[in-house]
Each structure stands twice: as structure tokens, then as C-alpha cells.
Scaffold this motif. Structure first.
Motif, mmCIF file in Angstrom:
data_model
loop_
_atom_site.group_PDB
_atom_site.id
_atom_site.type_symbol
_atom_site.label_atom_id
_atom_site.label_comp_id
_atom_site.label_asym_id
_atom_site.label_seq_id
_atom_site.Cartn_x
_atom_site.Cartn_y
_atom_site.Cartn_z
ATOM 1 N N GLU A 188 -25.677 15.925 43.651
ATOM 2 C CA GLU A 188 -25.356 14.936 44.693
ATOM 3 C C GLU A 188 -25.876 13.578 44.230
ATOM 4 N N GLU A 238 -38.328 7.567 57.832
ATOM 5 C CA GLU A 238 -39.289 6.468 57.654
ATOM 6 C C GLU A 238 -38.638 5.279 56.953
ATOM 7 N N SER A 242 -31.615 16.062 52.752
ATOM 8 C CA SER A 242 -31.190 16.612 51.457
ATOM 9 C C SER A 242 -31.393 18.129 51.429
#
Ligand code: NAD
Length: 492
Positions: A385, A179, A229
């Protein structure tokens, strides 16, 4: 493609408004300017796409594979013809530089090319006389309606890690793009319309969590491909598997690089800087942790800081710009918080990219290259991360110690070594727990005819994206054993 700046879905060969009540702004991260509004499609939108896909599947799986790949050949030519326009679109919604967007498109096109080989790639195999007069065959059949859910950072490439293989093998495909960067696929779906896919074979449903959940739960979707992710990858893997689907879910990363004292330092500095700061560090194959071994520390660090500091940051369509912004204001705030966390855990900030602006783009989400030194191996920052232009340095005395640091992590997307020793390179390749390995390579991105082989928490599933893995993921094997007694042979 849009109604009053509202993006549309592409269902059953038509551009249609979603039944959404909510829309999100899509912004150019270099300017914060709103480019469009993306609908948060509902389960009803997903239902419509699945119904159209199921209807189309009847004829599409019966279409000879040599005919099924013809729209893909046309798509390749259309992508090439519209490369400049698409690269600009990617830069504007995603932030990367024009050259990086061009590189992304090249990788996307290569996947279309590989999938055009489906007539050979999806062949089965057979044996005559597995017993006297009995033959056995293994054939590949498509699954039905399949779907992919993709991340913001490669809006042109990641969807094409899946779509070409799915449709070439006879499936009907639904894409739920990010999105945050939905516009590239709006344009590529227009090109697919021109390429001549029959209605219902390729479909686009925009949205976020509600649309994803509807795809994961839908009883008539046979397989889910996901990239994003790790927490969401795990969630997608578990929920879709519970609903009886085949799943491949690629997750996040924290990629370590080992720099040996015998490396070609000029090349290593250049290649590592490109890996760490290319795409503003928002690449699942970005170099994230550098582990220097012995004397390499003195040879590498200073030159690397200079290379990072001299990188030109700005709007990706401006000439000479080498690094763009990160994707959003939230992302910028998250990355800045992680830099502060690193500091609080004992790391030294050698180069600080916080609180910088780009002239003319003061509203953009820019973070300049940042380098943290002496990152404690057990700190949170060493294992989180960051997904931004932040590079962490650690130091080891021996290659064994460096490999232990590489393997002491939950992710396994990529690991690289820089060395001129074949023995060190082999030891590294043999021992590291990562699925994509680089030897004197900063971004070890597999070509389209190799699997994108993340390991550990960078991947949930068995068959990865691209190449033969894609063909196998989107087909089911059927084994046939047959007997035709001689006395049944008609005599003419
Ligand atoms: P993300 O996980 O936030 O989103 C990915 C997709 O999942 C999007 O389409 C999003 O709409 C959907 N999603 C997000 N939250 C969800 C939820 N709670 N429930 C259901 N669906 C949800 O990832 P992102 O920020 O778009 O992309 C960056 C991440 O992707 C990084 O972690 C990066 O390492 C990873 N990535 C991995 C690879 C790979 O090959 N392993 C490639 C590119 C990116």
C-alpha cells in the motif's frame, strides 16, 4: 478548546487538559506550519473517560430511543450550518482540497441521518406460540462503554461511521482520533456539546499508542471500532479480542481496477484519475493498480498520463487546485522511497511526481501524480500500500487473466471494472475477492445505509461500519422465552 495552542480532551461534559507529558505538533501539510499541539493522553485519561461513560450509561440506556436520537438530529443541523468552517479545518490539517473536504462532510452527515432511524433499526422480532402458550422475543440491548480509534485521512467522516450508531443504540462512546488530524473532531465535539448529549455519552481522548493500548485493555470497554493501516488493525483486533471485547478493525488497501477494451475510455480516464489522485491517493478506496485488458492498453495509457500530468497540485483552499499534499514529511519520504523501489524492481516511471515544488508553498509535503508502467505482478511494489498519488499499470490479455491478477493479493477493500459488457461486469462482480465492488465506478464507497465491506486483510471482524452492521455491532441480542399459564390470568 485549546490552552496555549494545546488541544484538550472532552471528558464527562467538560473540556479538560490531558495528564500528558508529551505533545506532538499538528501541521498544515501544505505549509508545514504548526496549527496546534496534541496531547499524548495516558491510561489515566482513558480511565477517567471510561468511568464517566459507565456512570452516564445507567441513564442513557434507559432514555427512550426516540429521545436518544434528538441530539443527533440537532448535530446534523449543526454540521450543515458549520460546513464551510469544518471543510476549511479539514483541508488545513489534512491537506485535501476544499471540495474533497465538503464531500467528506456530506458522507459524515449521511451517517448521522441513518442513525436517526434507530427507533426502527434496532427493533427486535418475536413469535407467539413457539409452543402452546409460550412466546419468544429477540430484543437488542446496548453494550455499555464503547470506543473507536480512527485514521488521519478522513478526520470528519470516519469517526461518524461509528459514533451516531453507538449512541443512538444506547451506548456511551469514546473517540481517540488520529494524532495527525485531531482538530476537526475538537470542533465537532464542540458542536456535539451544543447538540445536547448528556455528560459522559460522547467523549474525546486525544493521543496515540498509549491511549490506544489503554482502550484495548480496559476491562470496562465492551467494544472497539478501528480504522487504519493493516498492521495496526491486526494488532488492535488481536489485543482487544484477548481482553474479551467485540472488535471491528478496518485496515489498508491496494485497490485494483480492470479496464476492458469496450469501456467508455473518456469517462474511464477521468474517473480513474479522480480515484487514483483524489485526496492525493490517501484514500482506502483509491485506485492503486490499473490492469488493462488487450487493446485497452493503447486506448487508455496515453490519455491517462495526460490527465494525471494536467492535474493542478497545490494548497487545497486555493481556487482551481485539484490535488493537495500528502500528510507529512515522513509520508512524502516513504512514498518517494516506494517509487524508487518500483523502479528498481523493473517498473517504468511514465510520470514522475518526485522533486516538485508548488510556488508559494515550498515547505509543503507535495508529490505530484506518478505513474509506474509494467509493474511486475510479483514485485513488492505491486502488493505494498503506497497511500500516495502513485498509480501502477499492469497488462493482461484476457478478463480471466485480469481477474487472476485482482485476486492474487492480500487486500480486498475494493475492486472495479470498466466495461460496456454486462457479461464481463457480472463475471467480475461474481468472481473478485473484494468487499466493495465498482462497475464503471472509481471510488466504490458504500452509502451510509450499506456496510463498508472490506475483505481479507482490509478487515478483521464480522460486522463492518455503517448502517445495519453498525446497529448490530453496538447491540447485544437477548432472547426471551415466556409462559404465562392461563390459570394465572386474573379474573375481574
Ligand atoms: P495508522 O494505522 O497509522 O493509525 C490509525 C490509528 O491507529 C491512529 O489513531 C493511530 O494513533 C493509531 N496507531 C498507530 N500506530 C499504532 C500502534 N502501533 N499501536 C496502537 N495504535 C496505533 O493509519 P493512518 O496512517 O492514520 O491512516 C492510513 C491508513 O488507514 C491506510 O492504511 C488506509 O488504507 C487506512 N484506512 C482504511 C480505511 C478502511 O475503511 N479500510 C479507511 C481509511 C483509512
Amino acid at each position: 478548546m485549546t490552552t496555549n495552542g494545546r488541544l484538550l480532551n472532552y471528558i464527562n461534559g467538560q473540556w479538560v487538559e490531558a495528564q500528558a507529558t508529551e505533545y506532538l505538533p499538528v501541521r498544515n501539510p501544505a505549509t508545514a506550519q504548526v496549527l496546534a499541539h496534541v496531547p499524548l493522553s495516558t491510561a489515566q485519561d482513558v480511565d477517567k473517560a471510561v468511568a464517566a461513560g459507565q456512570k452516564a450509561f445507567h441513564d442513557w440506556r434507559r432514555t427512550p430511543v426516540v429521545e436518544r436520537v434528538q441530539p443527533l438530529y440537532r448535530l446534523k443541523r449543526l454540521l450543515e450550518a458549520h460546513r464551510d468552517e469544518l471543510a476549511r479545518l479539514i483541508t488545513n490539517e489534512c491537506g485535501k482540497t476544499y471540495e474533497e473536504s465538503q464531500g467528506e462532510l456530506q458522507r459524515a452527515i449521511e451517517n448521522v441521518e441513518v442513525a436517526c432511524g434507530a427507533p426502527s433499526l434496532m427493533q427486535g422480532f418475536n413469535n407467539e406460540d413457539i409452543a402452546r402458550g409460550i412466546d419468544e422475543h429477540c430484543i437488542r440491548q446496548p453494550l455499555g462503554v464503547v470506543a473507536a480509534i480512527t485514521p488521519f485521512n478522513f478526520p470528519g467522516m470516519v469517526p461518524l461511521w461509528f459514533l451516531p450508531y453507538a449512541v443512538a443504540t444506547g451506548n456511551c462512546f469514546i473517540l481517540k482520533p488520529s494524532e495527525k488530524t485531531p482538530m476537526t473532531m475538537q470542533r465537532i465535539f464542540q458542536l456535539m456539546e451544543e447538540a445536547g448529549f448528556p455528560p459522559g455519552v460522547v467523549q474525546l481522548v486525544n493521543g496515540a499508542k498509549d491511549a490506544v493500548d489503554a482502550l484495548l485493555d480496559h476491562p470496562d470497554i465492551r467494544a472497539i471500532s478501528f480504522v487504519g493501516s493493516t498492521p495496526v488493525a491486526r494488532y488492535v483486533y488481536e489485543r482487544a479480542a484477548r481482553a474479551g471485547k467485540r472488535v471491528q478493525a478496518q485496515g489498508g488497501a491496494k485497490n485494483p481496477l480492470v479496464i476492458m477494451p469496450d469501456a467508455d475510455m473518456e469517462m474511464t480516464v477521468r474517473v480513474v484519475a479522480d480515484s487514483a489522485f483524489g485526496n492525493a491517493g490517501q484514500r482506502c478506496l483509491a485506485a492503486s493498480v490499473g490492469i488493462t485488458v488487450g487493446e485497452a492498453r493503447n486506448l487508455f495509457v496515453e490519455a491517462f498520463v495526460d490527465a494525471a500530468a494536467s492535474r493542478k497540485v497545490g494548497y487545497g483552499l486555493d481556487p482551481g487546485v485539484e490535488m493537495g499534499p500528502v500528510i507529512s514529511a515522513e509520508s512524502k519520504a516513504r512514498i518517494e522511497k516506494l517509487i524508487a523501489l518500483g523502479e528498481s524492481e523493473g517498473a517504468t516511471v511514465l510520470l514522475d511526481g518526485r522533486n516538485k515544488t508548488v510556488k508559494g508553498y515550498e515547505d509543503g509535503y507535495f508529490i505530484f501524480p506518478t505513474i509506474l508502467d509494467h509493474v511486475p505482478p510479483e514485485s513488492q511494489i505491486a502488493h505494498t500500500e503506497i497511500f500516495g498519488p502513485v498509480f501502477s499499470l499492469m497488462h493482461a490479455e484476457t478478463i480471466e487473466e485480469a481477474i487472476a491478477l485482482v485476486n492474487n493479493r492480500k487486500y480486498g477493500n475494493m475492486a472495479s471494472i470498466f466495461t460496456s459488457s454486462g457479461a464481463s461486469a457480472r463475471k467480475f462482480r461474481y468472481e473478485v475477492n473484494a468487499g466493495n465492488v465498482g462497475i464503471n465506478i472509481g471510488v466504490a464507497a458504500p452509502m451510509a445505509f450499506y456496510p463498508f465491506s472490506g475483505w481479507r486483510e482490509s478487515f478483521f471482524g464480522v460486522l463492518h461500519a455503517q448502517g445495519m452492521h453498525g446497529i448490530e455491532f453496538y447491540t447485544e441480542t437477548k432472547v426471551v422465552i415466556e409462559r404465562w399459564p392461563r390459570e394465572w390470568t386474573r379474573k375481574f
